[in-house]
Design an enzyme around this catalytic site. Structure first.
Site, PDB file in Angstrom:
ATOM      1  N   TYR A 197      82.976  22.821  68.354  1.00 23.27           N
ATOM      2  CA  TYR A 197      83.087  22.550  69.787  1.00 23.27           C
ATOM      3  C   TYR A 197      81.726  22.748  70.436  1.00 23.27           C
ATOM      4  O   TYR A 197      80.793  23.291  69.838  1.00 23.27           O
ATOM      5  CB  TYR A 197      84.146  23.447  70.452  1.00 23.27           C
ATOM      6  CG  TYR A 197      83.702  24.885  70.630  1.00 23.27           C
ATOM      7  CD1 TYR A 197      83.174  25.328  71.835  1.00 23.27           C
ATOM      8  CD2 TYR A 197      83.798  25.795  69.589  1.00 23.27           C
ATOM      9  CE1 TYR A 197      82.753  26.634  71.996  1.00 23.27           C
ATOM     10  CE2 TYR A 197      83.391  27.107  69.741  1.00 23.27           C
ATOM     11  CZ  TYR A 197      82.867  27.521  70.957  1.00 23.27           C
ATOM     12  OH  TYR A 197      82.450  28.821  71.106  1.00 23.27           O
ATOM     13  N   CYS A 198      81.611  22.285  71.672  1.00 24.06           N
ATOM     14  CA  CYS A 198      80.388  22.467  72.457  1.00 24.06           C
ATOM     15  C   CYS A 198      80.800  22.738  73.905  1.00 24.06           C
ATOM     16  O   CYS A 198      81.722  23.508  74.154  1.00 24.06           O
ATOM     17  CB  CYS A 198      79.466  21.256  72.304  1.00 24.06           C
ATOM     18  SG  CYS A 198      80.190  19.679  72.804  1.00 24.06           S
ATOM     19  N   ARG A 199      80.146  22.081  74.844  1.00 24.61           N
ATOM     20  CA  ARG A 199      80.533  22.245  76.242  1.00 24.61           C
ATOM     21  C   ARG A 199      81.599  21.233  76.624  1.00 24.61           C
ATOM     22  O   ARG A 199      82.618  21.569  77.209  1.00 24.61           O
ATOM     23  CB  ARG A 199      79.321  22.096  77.175  1.00 24.61           C
ATOM     24  CG  ARG A 199      79.648  22.427  78.639  1.00 24.61           C
ATOM     25  CD  ARG A 199      78.505  22.101  79.572  1.00 24.61           C
ATOM     26  NE  ARG A 199      78.354  20.674  79.767  1.00 24.61           N
ATOM     27  CZ  ARG A 199      79.091  19.927  80.609  1.00 24.61           C
ATOM     28  NH1 ARG A 199      80.042  20.483  81.319  1.00 24.61           N
ATOM     29  NH2 ARG A 199      78.875  18.641  80.725  1.00 24.61           N
TER      30      ARG A 199
ATOM     31  N   VAL B 137      84.171  23.942  75.788  1.00 15.70           N
ATOM     32  CA  VAL B 137      84.664  25.100  76.538  1.00 15.70           C
ATOM     33  C   VAL B 137      85.262  24.676  77.879  1.00 15.70           C
ATOM     34  O   VAL B 137      86.121  25.388  78.398  1.00 15.70           O
ATOM     35  CB  VAL B 137      83.578  26.191  76.739  1.00 15.70           C
ATOM     36  CG1 VAL B 137      83.209  26.848  75.427  1.00 15.70           C
ATOM     37  CG2 VAL B 137      82.356  25.657  77.435  1.00 15.70           C
TER      38      VAL B 137
END
Length: 109
Positions: free
Chosen positions: A72-74, A100
């Site tokens: 995952y990332c932003r 997130v």
């Protein structure tokens, strides 16, 4: 979600990722930059910036190519690119669970 998907890669929901985290041994990779990771990350995540994920690499943080890796990332963009590279590099089960901003659960700060 973002075009043709290589074998070993898929995009899942944050809820599906959480169920996997709760039920089996998975590696959770946060591919954001260290300062972003420090602002809040998924519990149990390991920070490996996208720049460190290159075609053909086997990450020391995820040495077993057959283990499920959740990325995952932003927002899901960097984790999509990173996950595709990992699948093309031989990882068998890489799942992008976006970012997130979609994560409805607790973050570690």
């Amino acid at each position: 979600m973002f075009g043709e998907t290589p074998d070993g890669f898929q995009t899942i929901t944050p809820e599906e990722a959480k169920a996997l985290m709760d039920s089996q041994d998975v590696v959770i990779l946060d591919v954001r930059e260290p300062h972003e990771f420090a602002m809040g990350h998924v519990p149990g995540a390991i920070n490996v910036p996208m720049s460190e994920i290159t075609l053909g690499c086997v990450l020391p943080q995820a040495p077993d190519l057959k283990q499920t890796v959740l990325v995952y990332c932003r927002s899901g963009r960097r984790s999509d690119v990173s996950g595709r590279i990992m699948a093309q590099s031989g990882y068998h089960d890489v799942r992008n669970f976006l970012g997130v901003i979609q994560w409805p659960y607790e973050l570690v700060r």
